[in-house]
Scaffold this motif. Sequence first.
Motif, PDB file in Angstrom:
ATOM      1  N   ARG A   1      31.046 -42.400  71.789  1.00 49.71           N
ATOM      2  CA  ARG A   1      32.523 -41.071  71.104  1.00 49.71           C
ATOM      3  C   ARG A   1      33.453 -41.563  70.619  1.00 49.71           C
ATOM      4  N   ASN A   2      33.151 -41.024  69.298  1.00 51.40           N
ATOM      5  CA  ASN A   2      34.553 -41.565  68.642  1.00 51.40           C
ATOM      6  C   ASN A   2      36.538 -41.949  68.023  1.00 51.40           C
ATOM      7  N   THR A   3      36.668 -42.500  69.034  1.00 48.06           N
ATOM      8  CA  THR A   3      37.847 -42.642  68.773  1.00 48.06           C
ATOM      9  C   THR A   3      39.056 -42.805  67.859  1.00 48.06           C
ATOM     10  N   ASP A   4      38.539 -42.121  66.970  1.00 44.44           N
ATOM     11  CA  ASP A   4      39.949 -42.687  65.281  1.00 44.44           C
ATOM     12  C   ASP A   4      39.327 -41.214  65.020  1.00 44.44           C
ATOM     13  N   ALA A   5      41.214 -40.276  64.735  1.00 44.31           N
ATOM     14  CA  ALA A   5      40.621 -39.442  64.739  1.00 44.31           C
ATOM     15  C   ALA A   5      40.942 -38.892  63.400  1.00 44.31           C
ATOM     16  N   ARG A   6      40.485 -39.840  62.225  1.00 48.93           N
ATOM     17  CA  ARG A   6      40.413 -39.381  61.560  1.00 48.93           C
ATOM     18  C   ARG A   6      38.953 -39.520  60.746  1.00 48.93           C
ATOM     19  N   ALA A   7      37.897 -40.307  61.654  1.00 46.66           N
ATOM     20  CA  ALA A   7      36.649 -40.338  61.364  1.00 46.66           C
ATOM     21  C   ALA A   7      35.889 -38.611  62.082  1.00 46.66           C
ATOM     22  N   PHE A   8      34.776 -38.536  61.259  1.00 45.09           N
ATOM     23  CA  PHE A   8      33.823 -37.202  61.243  1.00 45.09           C
ATOM     24  C   PHE A   8      32.671 -37.431  61.436  1.00 45.09           C
ATOM     25  N   TYR A   9      32.131 -37.072  61.619  1.00 42.18           N
ATOM     26  CA  TYR A   9      30.026 -38.089  62.228  1.00 42.18           C
ATOM     27  C   TYR A   9      29.282 -37.209  61.472  1.00 42.18           C
ATOM     28  N   ASP A  10      28.397 -36.911  60.784  1.00 43.57           N
ATOM     29  CA  ASP A  10      28.014 -35.993  59.932  1.00 43.57           C
ATOM     30  C   ASP A  10      26.010 -36.465  60.898  1.00 43.57           C
ATOM     31  N   CYS A  11      26.252 -36.766  60.673  1.00 41.95           N
ATOM     32  CA  CYS A  11      24.466 -37.572  60.155  1.00 41.95           C
ATOM     33  C   CYS A  11      23.945 -38.240  61.303  1.00 41.95           C
ATOM     34  N   LEU A  12      22.396 -38.045  61.372  1.00 44.57           N
ATOM     35  CA  LEU A  12      22.184 -39.551  62.215  1.00 44.57           C
ATOM     36  C   LEU A  12      21.040 -40.101  61.617  1.00 44.57           C
ATOM     37  N   GLY A  13      20.391 -41.475  61.161  1.00 40.49           N
ATOM     38  CA  GLY A  13      18.977 -41.540  60.548  1.00 40.49           C
ATOM     39  C   GLY A  13      18.693 -42.559  61.069  1.00 40.49           C
ATOM     40  N   PHE A  14      17.470 -42.670  61.959  1.00 40.39           N
ATOM     41  CA  PHE A  14      17.009 -44.077  62.764  1.00 40.39           C
ATOM     42  C   PHE A  14      15.107 -44.683  61.524  1.00 40.39           C
ATOM     43  N   PHE A  15      15.099 -46.109  61.503  1.00 41.92           N
ATOM     44  CA  PHE A  15      14.293 -46.847  60.299  1.00 41.92           C
ATOM     45  C   PHE A  15      13.183 -46.805  61.331  1.00 41.92           C
ATOM     46  N   ASP A  16      13.462 -46.978  62.731  1.00 39.30           N
ATOM     47  CA  ASP A  16      12.063 -47.253  63.446  1.00 39.30           C
ATOM     48  C   ASP A  16      12.800 -46.576  65.419  1.00 39.30           C
ATOM     49  N   ARG A  17      12.542 -47.089  66.426  1.00 42.96           N
ATOM     50  CA  ARG A  17      12.642 -46.729  67.322  1.00 42.96           C
ATOM     51  C   ARG A  17      13.789 -47.424  68.141  1.00 42.96           C
ATOM     52  N   ARG A  18      14.444 -48.873  66.927  1.00 40.05           N
ATOM     53  CA  ARG A  18      15.350 -49.589  67.420  1.00 40.05           C
ATOM     54  C   ARG A  18      16.706 -49.448  66.912  1.00 40.05           C
ATOM     55  N   HIS A  19      16.242 -49.251  65.712  1.00 37.37           N
ATOM     56  CA  HIS A  19      16.889 -49.347  64.316  1.00 37.37           C
ATOM     57  C   HIS A  19      18.048 -48.413  63.809  1.00 37.37           C
ATOM     58  N   GLY A  20      18.737 -47.565  64.223  1.00 44.26           N
ATOM     59  CA  GLY A  20      19.394 -46.762  63.485  1.00 44.26           C
ATOM     60  C   GLY A  20      21.065 -46.606  63.035  1.00 44.26           C
ATOM     61  N   LEU A  21      21.346 -45.390  61.759  1.00 43.26           N
ATOM     62  CA  LEU A  21      22.695 -45.243  61.671  1.00 43.26           C
ATOM     63  C   LEU A  21      22.939 -44.274  61.013  1.00 43.26           C
ATOM     64  N   ALA A  22      24.615 -44.005  61.699  1.00 38.20           N
ATOM     65  CA  ALA A  22      25.489 -43.126  61.821  1.00 38.20           C
ATOM     66  C   ALA A  22      26.594 -42.512  60.852  1.00 38.20           C
ATOM     67  N   VAL A  23      26.503 -41.423  60.229  1.00 32.08           N
ATOM     68  CA  VAL A  23      27.892 -41.870  59.394  1.00 32.08           C
ATOM     69  C   VAL A  23      28.694 -40.839  59.355  1.00 32.08           C
TER      70      VAL A  23
END
Length: 378
Positions: free
Chosen positions: A152-174
Motif C-alpha cells: 500500500r503506497n504511503t507516499d502522497a506524491r506517488a501514483f502507481y501505473d503498471c506491473l511487469g514480471f520477468f518470471d514467477r518471482r521477479h517483477g516490478l511496478a512503476v
Amino acid sequence: MRRLGSTRRTGRRTATAKRTGRRVAAVLGAGALLAAAAAVPAQARAPERPHPRPAPHWRLTDTGAPGVRFRGLAAVSRDTAWVAGTGGTVLRTTDGGAHWRDVSPPGAADLEFRDVEAFDARRAVVLAIGEGEASRIYRTDDGGATWTETFRNTDARAFYDCLGFFDRRHGLAVSDPVDGAFRILSTGDGGRTWRVLPAVGMPAALAGEAGFAASGQCLVTSGPRDVWLATGGAARARVLHSADRGHTWRAADTPLPAGDPAKGVFALAFRDRADGLAVGGDYRADQASPRAAAGTADGGRSWRPAATPPPAYRSGVAWLPHTRAAALAVGPTGTDLTADGGRTWRTVDTGSYDTVDCAPDRGCWAAGEKGRVARLEH
C-alpha cells in the motif's frame, strides 16, 4: 499518471515463402494471409482452398459485468484469463470465457484495478492505481478465493501505473515521477513483498512526464532482465529501457504524438529483447492521432514510425505467438493487425477494447469498457 476516461535460389526462396505463408495462416486465418500474400511471389502462393478458414475475429463473452471497464488483462491460455477493472473488480475464466467467476478482493469496491499479472489459473497479482493509498497491490494463490494486500503506497506524491514480471518471482511496478524521477518497486518473491529501488540509475523525468494506466502495458518485460517503460505527457514521448531488472535505465525518444498531457506512448510489446512495438497517440476522442505506432529492432535504442499506422489512438498491443511479424493493436475505435512487424497496420474490427494479451498457446484476449471481454477465434 493520467486518469483516463479516465510490429541461388528461386526454389529455396519459394519454399521459404510457402512456409512463412503457412505459419501466418495457421495463427491468423485467411484474413491475415491476404496481407502476407502481398510479399510472396505469385508462383509461390499455395492454391486457394475451396473452403478457406474464416478470418480471425473477436468472440465476445458474457462477463456479467456490463458496468465495469476492464483495463487489466492477463491471458494464461486459450481457456484461462484474468481481467481487472473499475469498482475493484477481478474476474477469472477457466473455460474459454463460457463462464466468468467474480474473484474480486473483499473491501476493494472503491479501488481502480488497472493491471493484472497471472502466473497460472490460481496465482495472480493485481494493481490498483491512484494517489497515495489508492495505489495498492494484491496477490492470490488460490484462484481469487482469498487475497493478501502486499503493498500500500504511503507516499502522497506517488501514483502507481503498471506491473511487469520477468518470471514467477521477479517483477516490478512503476509510479509516476517522485522527486523528478520515475519510482520503481521491486519484488523477488512473486509479489508477496516489495521494496523501492534507488533512484540513482533512473534518468530525470521531463516536465509533465508520466505513465498512462490505460492497459497495464506501460511497463513490459522480455526475458530474465529486460524491461521497458512507456511515457507521455511531456514535450517528447519516450521509452525507457533497463537491462538489469530496473536498477539502471536509458531513455529514447519515439515519433509518437507528444506535447500534451493526453499524448504519448500508452502501450509496449516486445517479442524478444530486440524487437518491440509502441502504440499510443492522443486519447481524447475528438483529437486525431496521426502517428499512433512505432517499432524498434534494437531493444528500444531507436524507434521508427509505422509507414501505415493505425487510424486512431491505440492503448494496447500484443505480438501473436509463433509468428515473427504479426501483432494486434486495440483501442476504443477498433483492432488493427500488422503482418510485417509493425510497418503497416490495417483495421480488422471496429469494436471498443482497451487492452489485448496473448498466451503462448495462441490464446489471445481483449478487454475494455462495458464489461467487454473477447477471445480471438481463428
